[in-house]
Design a protein around this motif. Sequence first.
Motif, PDB file in Angstrom:
ATOM      1  N   PRO A  55      25.321 141.181  28.080  1.00 10.08           N
ATOM      2  CA  PRO A  55      26.264 139.885  27.840  1.00 10.08           C
ATOM      3  C   PRO A  55      25.364 139.006  28.075  1.00 10.08           C
ATOM      4  CG  PRO A  55      26.898 140.828  29.338  1.00 10.08           C
ATOM      5  CD  PRO A  55      25.664 142.094  29.755  1.00 10.08           C
ATOM      6  N   VAL A  56      25.792 138.032  27.575  1.00 11.44           N
ATOM      7  CA  VAL A  56      25.330 136.396  27.941  1.00 11.44           C
ATOM      8  C   VAL A  56      26.383 135.874  28.849  1.00 11.44           C
ATOM      9  CG1 VAL A  56      24.352 133.780  27.459  1.00 11.44           C
ATOM     10  CG2 VAL A  56      23.846 136.150  26.311  1.00 11.44           C
ATOM     11  N   ILE A  57      26.142 135.093  29.807  1.00  8.67           N
ATOM     12  CA  ILE A  57      27.622 134.976  30.023  1.00  8.67           C
ATOM     13  C   ILE A  57      27.539 133.384  31.304  1.00  8.67           C
ATOM     14  CG2 ILE A  57      28.400 135.137  32.372  1.00  8.67           C
ATOM     15  CD1 ILE A  57      28.774 137.955  30.501  1.00  8.67           C
ATOM     16  N   ASP A  58      29.180 132.932  30.574  1.00 11.83           N
ATOM     17  CA  ASP A  58      29.061 131.198  31.057  1.00 11.83           C
ATOM     18  C   ASP A  58      29.343 130.918  32.652  1.00 11.83           C
ATOM     19  OD1 ASP A  58      29.987 128.710  31.652  1.00 11.83           O
ATOM     20  OD2 ASP A  58      32.103 128.936  31.564  1.00 11.83           O
ATOM     21  N   LEU A  59      28.007 131.257  33.813  1.00 15.05           N
ATOM     22  CA  LEU A  59      28.397 131.157  34.983  1.00 15.05           C
ATOM     23  C   LEU A  59      29.216 130.526  35.853  1.00 15.05           C
ATOM     24  CD1 LEU A  59      24.653 130.614  35.918  1.00 15.05           C
ATOM     25  CD2 LEU A  59      25.578 132.411  35.588  1.00 15.05           C
ATOM     26  N   GLU A  60      29.918 129.547  34.952  1.00 15.94           N
ATOM     27  CA  GLU A  60      30.715 128.767  35.705  1.00 15.94           C
ATOM     28  C   GLU A  60      31.781 129.378  35.413  1.00 15.94           C
ATOM     29  OE1 GLU A  60      33.621 124.487  35.588  1.00 15.94           O
ATOM     30  OE2 GLU A  60      31.631 125.218  33.930  1.00 15.94           O
TER      31      GLU A  60
END
Length: 527
Positions: free
Chosen positions: A134-139
């Motif tokens: 997956p590509v994740i939103d860090l916030e």
Amino acid sequence: MPRTRGIVADPRLLPNPTLLQEAPVASSSPHRPRRRAGLAAAIALTLATGGLALGVVAPASAAEPVAAAAAVAPTPGTNLPGAVTDIAVTPTAPEQGAQVTTTLDFTVPADAVAGDSFTVQLSPRLKDLPETFPVIDLESGAVVADAVVVKTAASNGAPAGIRLVVTFTDFVQTHMNVSGSAFIESSFDSTTTPSGVTSPFTSVVDGGATFTTQVTPVGPVGSHLNASKYGVFTRADQGRTNPLGALEYRIDTPVGPFATATTTDTRPAGQTWTFACGSLSFQDRQADARGLYVAGSSKPLAVPAASVTCTPGQVTVTWPSAPAGHFYRLVAPVDFAAATGTGAAQSFSNSAVTVLARTEGATPQSFPAQSVTRQASAGGEADGTDLPPVVTPPVTTPPVTTPPVTTPPVTTPPVTTPPIPTLPAGTNPTVEVPPVTTTPVTTTPVTTTPAATTPVTTTPAATAVTPVTRATPAAASPTRQPSSPSSSDSSLAFTGDEPLAPALIALLFAAVGTALVVTAHRRARRG
């Protein structure tokens, strides 16, 4: 002879003709209020109908922009080749057997929706890639995109390929200015990418740009003059989902000739994997004068069971003698204690040593070998700005108000009967009829002329003659003559059907009765 003066009725005793005249009728027709009420009702009905129409049209008009927006909404599943802005491979001078990292940068178009994607044909020099990540939103930890690695076999003259498909989630619909990067850490093929030779690692975006990185590996390339050892993953999941037989170690002896040789492979402390003793295999392989493997020369090697000792933490194999140009390989699969999951990549280490004597009775030589095998890792990071909430103004339907229709009350004026006056002796009172206020009706006044009284002449006798006084004739009651009805609505004939007709008749009878009473009273006094 003197004439006797005729007795004439006192005109004051006669009803005043002017008092009996009807009051003039108002210029307005009694039907006009009804017409006005009808007109008001019609106007009210028109306003109510208009209000209802406005209430129906207003919500439909408010919904038109939403329908228009839905009509132009992009279709999910659109290919976005322009989203990829760069692809690079690092390091550009890796050691043989090490890993390289492929990094991909992207910027999401503003009109992207969930289901949109881009596809990249990765360099075929890469190997041991992960299957998904997956590509994740860090916030927030939300998933921005899902990446899948698809391997394609060679067909119709086309070489085997590796496709990376990145599909965006609904994160791109709730955020703007979304951008990020994805990375893949994997091995590369030393056969197609030899040391000291610059080789292009080229990635092609479907429908988009092409990105190339020049890579020049360093270090020895698979020489078997000495013992060697390395590990390879047997499946694409690399033990993340299936822990059994996910990794196998390949331990090679030095190239012969040698008379005797023993290889011992021991699991290092801290490692939790175990040897799959029932799956051990052995090979006889050949090498050229430089110690490089001769392609296609591998064949199975029969090793007596008595020559193999296997436990979960160690394997020992006693090899037969090897002729010149030959070397032997132990293939030892291992099982992980558990699937490693989709978290961070893990590394697995192993060490082995081969002790051999080139000739019978010669001093044995020791050839240690170590390896560290790391799972391919991949992932991605992205961020974006939250979209401001869309506020839809409420649609208000105006209430439909029907104005009330007011009917004016009908008021009947009271009828007043005048009192009967008491006549004093010797007086001729005048009977006055009080004015009567009636509903305006125009009538033609009737004037009654008093009848003429013929004087009577009496021949005087010898004696005094008392003059005879003629009784005062009763006042004639005026007769109401019906007037011709007017053709105009503003002058209506008095028909007797109106509510004031009985009151007027009663008033006339009262006046006549009063006159008769007065006359009778005077006669009684004279008699």
